[in-house]
Write a protein that holds these residues in place. Structure first.
Motif, mmCIF file in Angstrom:
data_model
loop_
_atom_site.group_PDB
_atom_site.id
_atom_site.type_symbol
_atom_site.label_atom_id
_atom_site.label_comp_id
_atom_site.label_asym_id
_atom_site.label_seq_id
_atom_site.Cartn_x
_atom_site.Cartn_y
_atom_site.Cartn_z
ATOM 1 N N ARG A 120 -15.147 28.247 25.888
ATOM 2 C CA ARG A 120 -15.667 28.780 24.516
ATOM 3 C C ARG A 120 -14.586 28.522 23.411
ATOM 4 O O ARG A 120 -14.453 28.617 22.066
ATOM 5 C CB ARG A 120 -15.882 30.130 24.389
ATOM 6 C CG ARG A 120 -15.033 31.222 24.817
ATOM 7 C CD ARG A 120 -15.470 32.709 24.409
ATOM 8 N NE ARG A 120 -14.590 33.594 25.113
ATOM 9 C CZ ARG A 120 -14.968 34.274 26.395
ATOM 10 N NH1 ARG A 120 -15.775 33.891 26.965
ATOM 11 N NH2 ARG A 120 -13.889 35.171 26.611
ATOM 12 N N ASP A 121 -13.386 28.287 24.198
ATOM 13 C CA ASP A 121 -12.167 27.897 23.244
ATOM 14 C C ASP A 121 -11.630 26.560 23.196
ATOM 15 O O ASP A 121 -10.574 26.172 22.624
ATOM 16 C CB ASP A 121 -10.856 28.781 23.967
ATOM 17 C CG ASP A 121 -11.243 30.106 23.880
ATOM 18 O OD1 ASP A 121 -11.801 30.827 23.141
ATOM 19 O OD2 ASP A 121 -10.703 30.874 24.898
ATOM 20 N N VAL A 124 -18.054 19.186 32.363
ATOM 21 C CA VAL A 124 -17.391 18.096 32.138
ATOM 22 C C VAL A 124 -17.896 17.367 30.953
ATOM 23 O O VAL A 124 -17.035 17.073 30.163
ATOM 24 C CB VAL A 124 -17.424 17.079 33.188
ATOM 25 C CG1 VAL A 124 -16.846 15.678 32.814
ATOM 26 C CG2 VAL A 124 -16.924 17.571 34.555
ATOM 27 N N ALA A 125 -19.254 17.420 30.602
ATOM 28 C CA ALA A 125 -19.636 17.043 29.432
ATOM 29 C C ALA A 125 -18.931 17.820 28.104
ATOM 30 O O ALA A 125 -18.907 17.402 26.981
ATOM 31 C CB ALA A 125 -21.229 17.261 29.408
ATOM 32 N N ASN A 126 -18.899 19.358 28.301
ATOM 33 C CA ASN A 126 -18.390 19.866 27.475
ATOM 34 C C ASN A 126 -17.075 19.442 26.877
ATOM 35 O O ASN A 126 -16.732 19.740 25.666
ATOM 36 C CB ASN A 126 -18.392 21.435 27.663
ATOM 37 C CG ASN A 126 -19.824 22.065 27.887
ATOM 38 O OD1 ASN A 126 -19.875 22.796 28.582
ATOM 39 N ND2 ASN A 126 -20.627 21.486 27.284
ATOM 40 N N VAL A 127 -16.256 19.312 27.711
ATOM 41 C CA VAL A 127 -14.867 18.849 27.390
ATOM 42 C C VAL A 127 -14.679 17.539 26.958
ATOM 43 O O VAL A 127 -13.691 17.018 26.326
ATOM 44 C CB VAL A 127 -13.975 19.232 28.655
ATOM 45 C CG1 VAL A 127 -14.090 18.144 29.824
ATOM 46 C CG2 VAL A 127 -12.489 19.297 28.403
ATOM 47 N N ASN A 150 -23.587 13.076 27.200
ATOM 48 C CA ASN A 150 -24.909 12.688 27.883
ATOM 49 C C ASN A 150 -25.890 12.264 26.589
ATOM 50 O O ASN A 150 -26.584 11.025 26.866
ATOM 51 C CB ASN A 150 -25.575 14.213 28.338
ATOM 52 C CG ASN A 150 -24.907 14.531 29.723
ATOM 53 O OD1 ASN A 150 -24.556 13.767 30.482
ATOM 54 N ND2 ASN A 150 -24.382 15.872 29.639
ATOM 55 N N GLU A 151 -26.142 12.774 25.635
ATOM 56 C CA GLU A 151 -26.894 12.669 24.440
ATOM 57 C C GLU A 151 -26.543 13.134 23.301
ATOM 58 O O GLU A 151 -26.102 14.289 23.387
ATOM 59 C CB GLU A 151 -28.245 12.877 24.956
ATOM 60 C CG GLU A 151 -28.952 14.094 24.789
ATOM 61 C CD GLU A 151 -28.399 15.052 26.015
ATOM 62 O OE1 GLU A 151 -28.021 16.170 26.125
ATOM 63 O OE2 GLU A 151 -28.828 14.504 27.226
ATOM 64 N N GLY A 195 -24.489 17.518 20.075
ATOM 65 C CA GLY A 195 -24.461 16.713 21.413
ATOM 66 C C GLY A 195 -24.313 17.559 22.712
ATOM 67 O O GLY A 195 -24.093 18.658 22.599
ATOM 68 N N ASP A 196 -24.976 17.039 23.764
ATOM 69 C CA ASP A 196 -25.098 17.623 24.978
ATOM 70 C C ASP A 196 -25.397 18.828 24.944
ATOM 71 O O ASP A 196 -25.001 19.946 25.657
ATOM 72 C CB ASP A 196 -23.594 17.609 25.752
ATOM 73 C CG ASP A 196 -23.102 16.228 25.783
ATOM 74 O OD1 ASP A 196 -23.853 15.352 26.143
ATOM 75 O OD2 ASP A 196 -21.929 16.092 25.881
ATOM 76 N N GLY A 197 -26.623 19.298 24.338
ATOM 77 C CA GLY A 197 -27.083 20.616 24.316
ATOM 78 C C GLY A 197 -26.393 21.722 23.648
ATOM 79 O O GLY A 197 -26.936 22.947 23.547
ATOM 80 N N VAL A 198 -25.185 21.618 22.782
ATOM 81 C CA VAL A 198 -24.558 22.426 22.187
ATOM 82 C C VAL A 198 -24.731 22.524 20.846
ATOM 83 O O VAL A 198 -24.137 22.037 20.029
ATOM 84 C CB VAL A 198 -22.873 22.215 22.400
ATOM 85 C CG1 VAL A 198 -22.190 23.511 21.790
ATOM 86 C CG2 VAL A 198 -22.496 21.878 23.962
ATOM 87 N N GLU A 199 -26.006 23.230 20.389
ATOM 88 C CA GLU A 199 -26.362 23.594 19.145
ATOM 89 C C GLU A 199 -25.322 24.124 18.046
ATOM 90 O O GLU A 199 -25.286 24.031 17.019
ATOM 91 C CB GLU A 199 -27.648 24.037 19.151
ATOM 92 C CG GLU A 199 -28.863 23.345 19.687
ATOM 93 C CD GLU A 199 -30.146 24.037 19.802
ATOM 94 O OE1 GLU A 199 -30.374 24.320 18.556
ATOM 95 O OE2 GLU A 199 -30.978 24.061 20.645
#
Length: 297
Positions: free
Chosen positions: A73-74, A95-98, A160-161, A268-272
């Motif tokens: 989250r940071d 990994v996708a988050n970073v 990812n997308e 991106g990558d599901g992070v709304e």
């Protein structure tokens, strides 16, 4: 004199920690789960495995290296340095988050729960960390990413997308066009547009492609500089068409979307929660990103 490398350990709060934080004590969390037919020991065991993996990876960092730790989250507030070696301890999605916050730093993926995680991006075990870091991380695979750039310079990168559409996935109205089509664009009403990489081809993009019988271009490899795109549930009407609903983008081509709604988003990558907001008349182009994720083999 050059700085010693810095190992940045990226992790996320475990489900057990979230439960205890919400309910106050282990006992209260256990009661909550038991009332829903679940055993807290299953959650606690995964928590212990994650903590053990973090401890083992931390111990494997060479003594001459600097080190830091950041929770998921940071990430948007953490400043990565060029000499960093990023060690992701957790699931593939971490990994996708970073990925979008990096600029060429090597990434080591450590799987904390083998057998439960697919292990597509977290390819190593905690026991491998010492050898990997001692060798200077070894060979890397460069994975293609996707980017969306709005006409007001807002930019979004994903591994990812990228999704473009209404925030609640309701009907979105826009004009969609492709480079090389003579500037022709089609007015559409749909539940959004997905543009994904080879890494994302096993996820959301793969699900949409499977629903359509697997027709169309073959999925790209994770390192291939090619993307797939799909329009979700395009609606035909006198004012909207369905002729542009799927395709591929090469490194030199772009998909262009012009907003014809009061508010659309791109995330991106599901992070709304980390979305680019777009309003009526704005134009956004999507294509292969110049940066790539350097994932240690």
């Amino acid at each position: 004199m050059s700085l010693a490398p810095r190992a940045v350990l990226v992790h996320r709060t475990t489900e057990y920690e979230e439960l205890v934080a919400r309910h106050g004590t282990h006992g209260q969390a256990a009661f909550f789960l038991s009332s829903r037919g679940r055993d807290i020991e299953e959650v606690a065991e995964r928590h212990r495995a994650t903590r053990h993996a973090l401890a083992r990876v931390t111990a494997a960092i060479p003594l001459t290296w600097r080190q830091s730790r950041v929770e998921r989250r940071d990430l948007d507030r953490f400043l990565f340095a060029p000499e960093d070696v990023v060690v992701v301890v957790g699931q593939d999605g971490l990994v996708a988050n970073v990925a979008k916050y990096l600029a060429g730093q090597p990434v080591v993926g450590i799987d904390t729960d083998p057998g439960r995680n697919p292990g597509v991006l977290v390819r190593h075990r905690p026991a491998d960390a010492e050898e990997l870091l001692a060798a200077g991380t070894g060979e890397v695979e460069e994975l293609t990413m996707v980017e969306a750039v709005a006409d007001d310079t807002q930019r979004l990168v994903a591994l990812n997308e990228i999704y473009l559409g209404a925030a609640g996935h309701q009907t979105a109205r826009y004009r969609l066009g492709l480079d090389g089509d003579g500037g022709v664009a089609e007015a559409q009403a749909s539940s959004g547009v997905l543009v994904g990489t080879g890494t994302g081809a096993t996820g959301w993009i793969g699900s949409v492609r499977q629903e359509r019988g697997g027709d169309g271009p073959r999925p790209p490899g994770p390192s291939e500089r090619r993307l797939l795109w799909f329009v979700r549930e395009a609606w035909p009407s006198p004012a909207t068409g369905t002729s542009l609903v799927a395709g591929e983008l090469t490194a030199d081509s772009r998909l262009t979307l012009t907003v014809e709604s009061e508010r659309l988003v791109a995330f991106g990558d599901g992070v709304e929660s980390d979305a680019v907001e777009l309003t009526w008349g704005q134009r956004v182009t999507v294509g292969v990103c110049g940066e790539r994720l350097r994932l240690v083999r």
